[in-house]
Design a protein around this motif. Structure first.
Motif, PDB file in Angstrom:
ATOM      1  N   LEU A 107       0.852  -1.186   0.000  1.00  0.00           N
ATOM      2  CA  LEU A 107       0.000   0.000   0.000  1.00  0.00           C
ATOM      3  C   LEU A 107       0.891   1.240   0.000  1.00  0.00           C
ATOM      4  CD1 LEU A 107      -2.161  -2.077   0.681  1.00  0.00           C
ATOM      5  CD2 LEU A 107      -3.047  -0.539   2.432  1.00  0.00           C
ATOM      6  N   GLU A 161      -2.347   5.432   1.179  1.00  0.00           N
ATOM      7  CA  GLU A 161      -3.294   4.348   1.471  1.00  0.00           C
ATOM      8  C   GLU A 161      -3.130   3.845   2.898  1.00  0.00           C
ATOM      9  OE1 GLU A 161      -4.107   2.305  -2.906  1.00  0.00           O
ATOM     10  OE2 GLU A 161      -2.308   1.727  -1.802  1.00  0.00           O
ATOM     11  N   ARG A 164      -4.953   6.169   4.962  1.00  0.00           N
ATOM     12  CA  ARG A 164      -6.407   5.977   4.835  1.00  0.00           C
ATOM     13  C   ARG A 164      -6.879   4.770   5.639  1.00  0.00           C
ATOM     14  NH1 ARG A 164      -6.843   5.858  -1.169  1.00  0.00           N
ATOM     15  NH2 ARG A 164      -8.629   4.470  -0.900  1.00  0.00           N
ATOM     16  N   VAL A 165      -6.041   3.724   5.690  1.00  0.00           N
ATOM     17  CA  VAL A 165      -6.388   2.573   6.532  1.00  0.00           C
ATOM     18  C   VAL A 165      -6.487   3.036   7.991  1.00  0.00           C
ATOM     19  CG1 VAL A 165      -5.510   0.399   7.480  1.00  0.00           C
ATOM     20  CG2 VAL A 165      -5.474   0.787   5.016  1.00  0.00           C
ATOM     21  N   ILE A 168      -9.781   4.343   9.296  1.00  0.00           N
ATOM     22  CA  ILE A 168     -10.902   3.429   9.527  1.00  0.00           C
ATOM     23  C   ILE A 168     -11.281   3.387  11.014  1.00  0.00           C
ATOM     24  CG2 ILE A 168     -11.563   0.976   9.488  1.00  0.00           C
ATOM     25  CD1 ILE A 168      -9.874   0.782   6.869  1.00  0.00           C
ATOM     26  N   ARG A 188     -15.603   9.354   9.686  1.00  0.00           N
ATOM     27  CA  ARG A 188     -14.657   9.237   8.595  1.00  0.00           C
ATOM     28  C   ARG A 188     -13.970  10.578   8.303  1.00  0.00           C
ATOM     29  NH1 ARG A 188     -15.117   5.162   5.053  1.00  0.00           N
ATOM     30  NH2 ARG A 188     -16.015   3.965   6.711  1.00  0.00           N
ATOM     31  N   THR A 238     -11.986   1.326  -3.955  1.00  0.00           N
ATOM     32  CA  THR A 238     -13.013   1.430  -2.923  1.00  0.00           C
ATOM     33  C   THR A 238     -12.419   1.180  -1.544  1.00  0.00           C
ATOM     34  OG1 THR A 238     -13.633  -0.909  -2.876  1.00  0.00           O
ATOM     35  CG2 THR A 238     -14.688   0.468  -4.563  1.00  0.00           C
ATOM     36  N   SER A 239     -13.170   1.600  -0.537  1.00  0.00           N
ATOM     37  CA  SER A 239     -12.726   1.421   0.842  1.00  0.00           C
ATOM     38  C   SER A 239     -12.685  -0.059   1.207  1.00  0.00           C
ATOM     39  CB  SER A 239     -13.680   2.189   1.765  1.00  0.00           C
ATOM     40  OG  SER A 239     -13.496   1.788   3.092  1.00  0.00           O
ATOM     41  N   LEU A 291      -9.566  -1.448  -0.264  1.00  0.00           N
ATOM     42  CA  LEU A 291      -8.406  -1.046   0.541  1.00  0.00           C
ATOM     43  C   LEU A 291      -8.291  -1.956   1.766  1.00  0.00           C
ATOM     44  CD1 LEU A 291      -6.154   1.102   0.962  1.00  0.00           C
ATOM     45  CD2 LEU A 291      -7.801   2.375   2.350  1.00  0.00           C
ATOM     46  N   ARG A 292      -9.425  -2.224   2.404  1.00  0.00           N
ATOM     47  CA  ARG A 292      -9.418  -3.114   3.572  1.00  0.00           C
ATOM     48  C   ARG A 292      -8.951  -4.511   3.183  1.00  0.00           C
ATOM     49  NH1 ARG A 292     -14.184  -1.016   7.323  1.00  0.00           N
ATOM     50  NH2 ARG A 292     -14.127   1.102   6.526  1.00  0.00           N
TER      51      ARG A 292
END
Ligand SMILES: Nc1ncnc2c1ncn2[C@@H]1O[C@H](COP(=O)(O)OP(=O)(O)O)[C@@H](O)[C@H]1O
Ligand SMILES: [Mg+2]
Lengths: 239, 293
Positions: A93, A97, A100-101, A104, A109, B161-162, B165-166
């Motif tokens: 990643l 990214e 962005r993880v 979560i 958000r 998309t999220s 990504l997950r």
């Protein structure tokens, strides 16, 4: 905003082998507690017990609410941010990214997005490499990314597992300066360290682990003055 | 007619089906580290489901969509019920579970739909077009378009998309992902659902050509394994490329290698699997030392 963590009589196991015995620990809101102890003392296991990634038993309360049977992702979303020992950046990643993880875990958000600016202010190095795959970063940059990822989740308490490990002294300085800034802003932290000098310097309270039990505890001043400390604590670096 | 080009094109079309199945295998392997030996049989169940829906009056397209959605849910449920309890067990136990799933899917198909072949009518008719001496049937074109759409959809899902990504994060670093608030169990189950959905598309769009029988996809699964082995098992693009290579390769071998013919064609993927795994253990599309997601 910042949370209180209280462990009472916590035990933990790998399979049938017990690795932690009867751990009592209290991180008050905004307080920095350092876990010291040599390799194999149980620092990572204690961090995992809080995270819910090792079998554990005993009372673990976050702001008075039990989290000792919760699953790891729920605990993260409840406000515990973690920087694991291997730095825990996600290979494959990009930096962006990875961040962005991290978002979560933030309940809202949007608030994760706001937090990106704060992270890039704290670690300006990361700003220029948002599109770079995380595995191509230097060790220090990866550590900054791991801390940044944890912060973007808007944690109310931060667990850091040997944040200085394997890093050049100048990078360690950068990391610990950032951690002190966070502490000054009132973020509570539990930091596992093998480097006693760093551990003492940042701590409100120091806990010394050995062979899975707590060997000593006190303020940095109390423990630094204790003649027994070197006998109890056999790790590297003088206090 | 240009026989060589025709063989290549026909091989490429079945190669896309193989690539679809290989992609399903790779999506599961990436996330869960498991080779799902039942993946082909899942696709067969989905194809029967599509057939059932058309007999109930749904048009082919409606059946395809409903079957894909239901297959996603089935894949999700299978992971939660049968795989999650053994996720941490040793490889042999997991292998036994997925082989059991294959046999169970087999007998389910037999008991619900019987062992006699069925045919699923495609909506594409008998139309055929000749371009540069190569014959393209409408069925072939539809198959290509639908599979390309499915593969593109999976790529977008993973890249943009999220949830994607997950899934990528959970595959690359399960523990760190959990510590960032990713529900690992649910994310892995979504991977199984996505794989089953790809299989549903591959199984349904090829059914008008292959017909339906309980073992219709067993050779495709073997070819899919060969494709995934070529692609390195955890590269999605490698799996699709591997599928094309295997599809075209077996078609050419069947047409031109003396003595191979239709019957021995399946030796080719088997040899490919043994060869790739013995040479690289990783697949030729996976660069060593980097993690592909
Ligand atoms: N995954 C594991 N499986 C089995 N035992 C483990 C595992 N991780 C750590 N241990 C054992 O638990 C004890 C505490 O280890 P750890 O918590 O990693 O110590 P530290 O982080 O202080 O170096 C050690 O005896 C170690 O061998
Ligand atoms: Mg450790």
């Amino acid at each position: 905003m910042t949370a209180e963590l209280r462990l009472t009589a916590v035990n933990a196991w790998y399979g049938k082998v017990q690795a932690l015995w009867n751990i009592d620990l209290h991180v008050r809101p905004g307080q920095v507690v350092t876990l010291l102890g040599p390799n194999g003392a149980g620092k990572t296991t204690l961090r995992r017990a809080i995270n819910g990634t090792v079998r554990r038993q005993g009372s673990i309360l976050l702001d008075g609410r039990p989290i000792d049977t919760a699953r790891p992702h729920t605990i993260a979303r409840a406000g515990i941010g973690t920087v694991p020992q291997d730095r825990g950046t996600i290979p494959g990643l990009t930096v962006a990214e990875n961040l962005r993880v991290g978002a979560i875990a933030a309940r809202k958000r949007r608030s994760g997005d706001d937090r990106l600016d704060e992270v890039l202010t704290l670690f300006p190095d990361l700003a220029g490499m948002l599109d770079r795959p995380a595995q191509l970063l230097s060790g220090g940059q990866q550590q900054m990314l791991a801390i940044g990822r944890a912060l973007i989740g808007r944690p109310r308490l931060l667990l850091l597992d040997e944040p200085s490990q394997g890093l050049a002294p100048i990078v360690v300085d950068t990391i610990f300066t950032a951690l002190k800034t966070l502490a000054t802003d009132g973020l509570g932290m539990l930091i596992a360290e093998q480097n006693t000098r760093l551990g003492f310097a940042i701590a409100d309270e120091v806990i010394v682990l050995g062979s899975g039990v707590i060997r000593a505890r006190g303020t940095a001043a109390e423990l630094a003055d204790s003649p027994d400390i070197q006998a109890i604590y056999l790790g590297g670096g003088a206090p | 007619m240009n026989t060589l080009m025709q063989t290549v094109v026909t091989g490429a079309v079945s190669g896309l089906v193989i690539g679809g199945l290989a992609l399903a295998l790779a999506v599961v392997y990436q996330g869960s580290g498991i080779l799902n030996f039942a993946q082909g049989q899942f696709a067969t169940v989905s194809a029967y489901l599509s057939w059932q829906l058309t007999t109930w009056g749904l048009p082919f397209w409606g059946a395809l969509v409903v079957s894909t959605v239901v297959s996603f849910l089935l894949g999700f449920a299978v992971q939660q019920i049968f795989i999650r309890p053994v996720q941490r067990a040793d490889e042999l136990s997991i292998l036994i579970v997925t082989v059991s799933l294959l046999l169970i899917a087999d007998s389910l198909i037999g008991s619900i739909w019987g062992f006699l072949p069925k045919s699923l009518a495609g909506p594409f008719g008998e139309a055929a077009y000749t371009i540069a001496d190569v014959v393209f049937t409408a069925q072939m074109l539809a198959q290509v378009v639908l599979l390309v759409i499915a593969i593109a959809a999976v790529t977008i899902l993973f890249r943009k998309t999220s949830i994607g990504l997950r899934m990528r994060a959970a595959a690359a670093a399960p523990e760190s992902s959990q510590l960032s608030g990713i529900n690992l169990a649910a994310t892995l189950a979504i991977g199984w659902g996505v794989a089953a959905a790809i299989g549903a598309v591959a199984g349904t769009v090829s059914a008008p050509v292959t017909g339906l029988s309980p073992d219709v996809n067993s050779s495709t699964l073997l070819l899919g394994f060969a494709a995934a082995a070529l692609g390195g098992f955890h590269s999605r693009a490698g799996a699709v490329a591997g599928g094309l290579i295997v599809g075209i390769g077996t078609a050419l071998a069947g047409a031109y290698l003396p003595g191979v013919g239709d019957d021995l064609r399946l030796m080719i993927p088997l040899l490919l699997i043994v060869l790739t795994l013995s040479v690289t253990r990783e697949g030729v599309f996976t660069r060593r030392g980097t993690v592909r997601v």
